[in-house]
Design a protein around this motif. Structure first.
Motif, mmCIF file in Angstrom:
data_model
loop_
_atom_site.group_PDB
_atom_site.id
_atom_site.type_symbol
_atom_site.label_atom_id
_atom_site.label_comp_id
_atom_site.label_asym_id
_atom_site.label_seq_id
_atom_site.Cartn_x
_atom_site.Cartn_y
_atom_site.Cartn_z
ATOM 1 N N HIS A 268 25.284 51.453 -30.265
ATOM 2 C CA HIS A 268 26.012 51.629 -29.005
ATOM 3 C C HIS A 268 27.528 51.569 -29.235
ATOM 4 O O HIS A 268 28.255 52.481 -28.833
ATOM 5 C CB HIS A 268 25.578 50.555 -27.995
ATOM 6 C CG HIS A 268 26.304 50.631 -26.684
ATOM 7 N ND1 HIS A 268 25.782 51.264 -25.580
ATOM 8 C CD2 HIS A 268 27.521 50.176 -26.313
ATOM 9 C CE1 HIS A 268 26.662 51.194 -24.587
ATOM 10 N NE2 HIS A 268 27.727 50.530 -25.006
ATOM 11 N N HIS A 272 30.641 54.555 -29.007
ATOM 12 C CA HIS A 272 31.863 54.510 -28.192
ATOM 13 C C HIS A 272 33.070 55.077 -28.931
ATOM 14 O O HIS A 272 34.097 55.350 -28.316
ATOM 15 C CB HIS A 272 32.170 53.079 -27.763
ATOM 16 C CG HIS A 272 31.534 52.696 -26.457
ATOM 17 N ND1 HIS A 272 31.573 53.513 -25.355
ATOM 18 C CD2 HIS A 272 30.864 51.577 -26.070
ATOM 19 C CE1 HIS A 272 30.940 52.912 -24.346
ATOM 20 N NE2 HIS A 272 30.496 51.735 -24.759
ATOM 21 N N GLU A 286 29.348 55.115 -20.363
ATOM 22 C CA GLU A 286 28.174 54.414 -20.908
ATOM 23 C C GLU A 286 26.952 55.329 -21.013
ATOM 24 O O GLU A 286 26.058 55.091 -21.804
ATOM 25 C CB GLU A 286 27.823 53.186 -20.054
ATOM 26 C CG GLU A 286 28.941 52.144 -19.972
ATOM 27 C CD GLU A 286 29.359 51.570 -21.328
ATOM 28 O OE1 GLU A 286 28.643 51.797 -22.323
ATOM 29 O OE2 GLU A 286 30.417 50.919 -21.390
ATOM 30 N N TYR A 352 23.075 52.210 -17.538
ATOM 31 C CA TYR A 352 22.840 52.242 -18.979
ATOM 32 C C TYR A 352 21.548 52.944 -19.375
ATOM 33 O O TYR A 352 21.395 53.321 -20.525
ATOM 34 C CB TYR A 352 22.847 50.826 -19.557
ATOM 35 C CG TYR A 352 24.233 50.280 -19.795
ATOM 36 C CD1 TYR A 352 25.046 49.931 -18.719
ATOM 37 C CD2 TYR A 352 24.739 50.130 -21.074
ATOM 38 C CE1 TYR A 352 26.322 49.439 -18.923
ATOM 39 C CE2 TYR A 352 26.015 49.630 -21.286
ATOM 40 C CZ TYR A 352 26.795 49.288 -20.204
ATOM 41 O OH TYR A 352 28.057 48.808 -20.425
HETATM 42 ZN ZN LIG Z 1 29.400 50.397 -23.789
#
Ligand SMILES: [Zn+2]
Length: 510
Positions: A268, A272, A286, A352
């Motif tokens: 994750h 980013h 996200e 998410y």
């Molecule tokens: Zn994040």
């Protein structure tokens, strides 16, 4: 307490402004600044205050420079108090994106731009993280300037303290990595395991976005007291933190164990660097980030585990949460970013997990190639400027070549999900082939292309794509007798799951 030694080059004799952020009870206390040995008395300088939010903002001090020197040397000592003010500091960061690590210096410079060289003195075992730049060690030098990559950056800066901090450097592809972790856990086995996870993510993310290197260098800090660190800096327990070019992750026992427990966190935060660092998208960020994470994860664990356990559990949660539409969980940014509803467990889950599920559906609708083109165009267009979900919709429609408002309406603006059933199922044999007639209905009335996998008696299967618009009937000619039908076998759609049989054929809605 920090100490800053700095040298300013290329300034003019015009006024030099030093700025610092302020919060009601003081985020940064500058104890002392001297330039060429002369102390600056901030309280006697002309001051301009710009309040941005809740008694906090930025203030500028005007320093008149009159000197024959071509460079000025100075020292500043300061204190940063994270705990009380971090949330406020964060909301400041949402509004302004200027500053060096503790303050903002605006210099009237000669052509070529100003330059400030800083050598921080840090306590042992301490790292200094500058958002968008990387990690600074004790005694290393940071050059601020137009051409150095560190200028007017976002203001989040943190100090990281860890006993027995060690670093390991390596290169994967054309990206340089620096990893910090406790010295007693460094092992070849652990480093190889980490490299293999990073390599996997690099190739998956590179393929999906067409961008192989979102940043030149990535710093990864495995923090032995991550939960405490997260509480103290963010005010809550994060799963990982990305400061753009630096990611901070929890650590457990040793590196292989850490990667077992926290590979999703690593995937994750690494993602980013594409969605977040390379291009920003507000809270929508996200969604593509989690999409990339799931793609890496699906290749890191067994397929059976990924589809039959992990995604099934995710889907069950997504389907059951009815108090937020997806759009409600990503649009608080400008109107009311501090709305606590945005941070409820349910909103978090929809943002998410329903988000990336919607992207899986979009990929199935437009096809792999166009989906890759959407990601690529999105990142390229938004690199260097600010985008949000509307840009995603606009670019999706442009690449797809047709209106997609119907798709985004049903997925973004409702809490419903498709609820498929098979109401008619007839099989007839004609010599060596079989005709299958199938009626699929959707109680939620979505318009979606639905993936249908038909397993045959000979062990093979046939994949079909059926447009269901509330209901659809299809007839297929098959080379062998159908024995089982699976709707949505690869989890392209968040939908209600069930299993039943019609006319002796097992139907699984996955
Ligand atoms: Zn994040």
């Amino acid at each position: 307490m920090g100490r800053y030694e700095f040298t300013i080059f290329n300034f003019t004799s015009k006024t030099l402004y030093i700025a610092r952020y302020f919060t009601p009870d003081g985020f940064v206390d500058i104890n002392n600044i001297t330039i060429e040995g002369v102390p600056l008395n901030l309280s006697k300088l002309d001051r301009y205050r710009y309040e941005i939010i809740n008694g906090s903002g930025i203030e500028f001090y005007a320093v008149n420079v009159s000197t024959n020197l071509t460079k000025l040397q100075g020292v500043a000592t300061y204190e940063v108090r994270y705990k009380k003010n971090w949330k406020l500091f964060y909301s400041l960061g949402e509004n302004i994106t200027i500053g060096t690590d503790f303050s903002f210096w605006d210099l009237a410079s000669n052509s070529g731009g100003y330059r400030i060289v800083v050598t921080p003195k840090l306590p042992k075992g301490t790292l200094y993280v500058i958002s968008g730049y990387g990690t600074v060690e004790n005694g290393s030098t940071v050059v601020y300037g137009v051409d150095s990559g560190v200028q007017h950056l976002s203001i989040s800066t943190v100090m990281v303290w860890m006993p027995n901090l060690e670093r390991v450097d390596f290169t994967l592809g054309s990206m340089n990595f620096t990893v910090y972790l406790p010295s007693w856990v460094i092992s070849d086995e652990g480093i190889e395991a980490l490299k293999s996870k990073l390599n996997l993510a690099l190739s998956v993310y590179g393929n999906l976005t067409g961008i192989e290197k979102p940043t030149e260098r990535l710093f990864i800090i495995f923090h032995s007291q991550f939960w405490k660190f997260s509480q103290e800096t963010l005010g809550y327990t994060a799963r990982g933190i990305n400061y753009f070019s630096t990611i901070i992750l929890p650590f457990r026992n040793d590196l292989p164990t850490t990667l077992d427990y926290y590979q999703l966190n690593l995937f994750h935060e690494f993602a980013h660097e594409w969605f977040g660092h390379y291009a920003g998208f507000g809270l929508f960020v996200e969604t593509p980030t989690q999409f990339l994470m799931l793609e890496a994860y699906s290749r890191s664990v067994s397929q059976t585990y990924f589809y039959d356990q992990y995604l099934d559990e995710v889907e069950k949660q997504v389907v059951s949460i009815k108090n937020f539409t997806y759009i409600e969980t990503i649009t608080g940014k400008y109107d009311n970013f501090s709305d606590p509803r945005l941070y409820s467990q349910e909103a978090w889950y929809i943002r998410y997990f329903k988000g990336p599920y919607i992207l899986r559906s979009l990929r199935f609708l437009v096809g792999d190639q166009k989906f890759g083109e959407i990601f690529h165009t999105l990142l390229e267009e938004c690199h260097g400027s600010y985008c949000e979900y509307r840009d995603f919709i606009r670019i999706s429609e442009k690449v797809y070549g047709d209106d997609l408002s119907w798709f985004f309406d049903e997925w973004f603006n409702t809490t419903e999900v498709p609820d498929y059933n098979v109401t008619v199922l007839n099989i007839t044999q004609v010599e060596n082939t079989y005709n299958l007639t199938l009626t699929i209905t959707d109680a939620s009335n979505f318009t979606m292309p639905v993936p249908v996998r038909i397993y045959l008696e000979n062990g093979e299967y046939v994949d079909e794509r059926v447009w269901v618009n509330g209901t659809a009937t299809v007839s297929l000619e098959l080379p062998d007798k159908p024995v089982k039908i699976v709707i949505d076998p690869e989890e392209a759609i968040a939908n209600v799951n069930r299993e039943f049989s019609v006319n002796g054929v097992v139907v699984k809605v996955d």
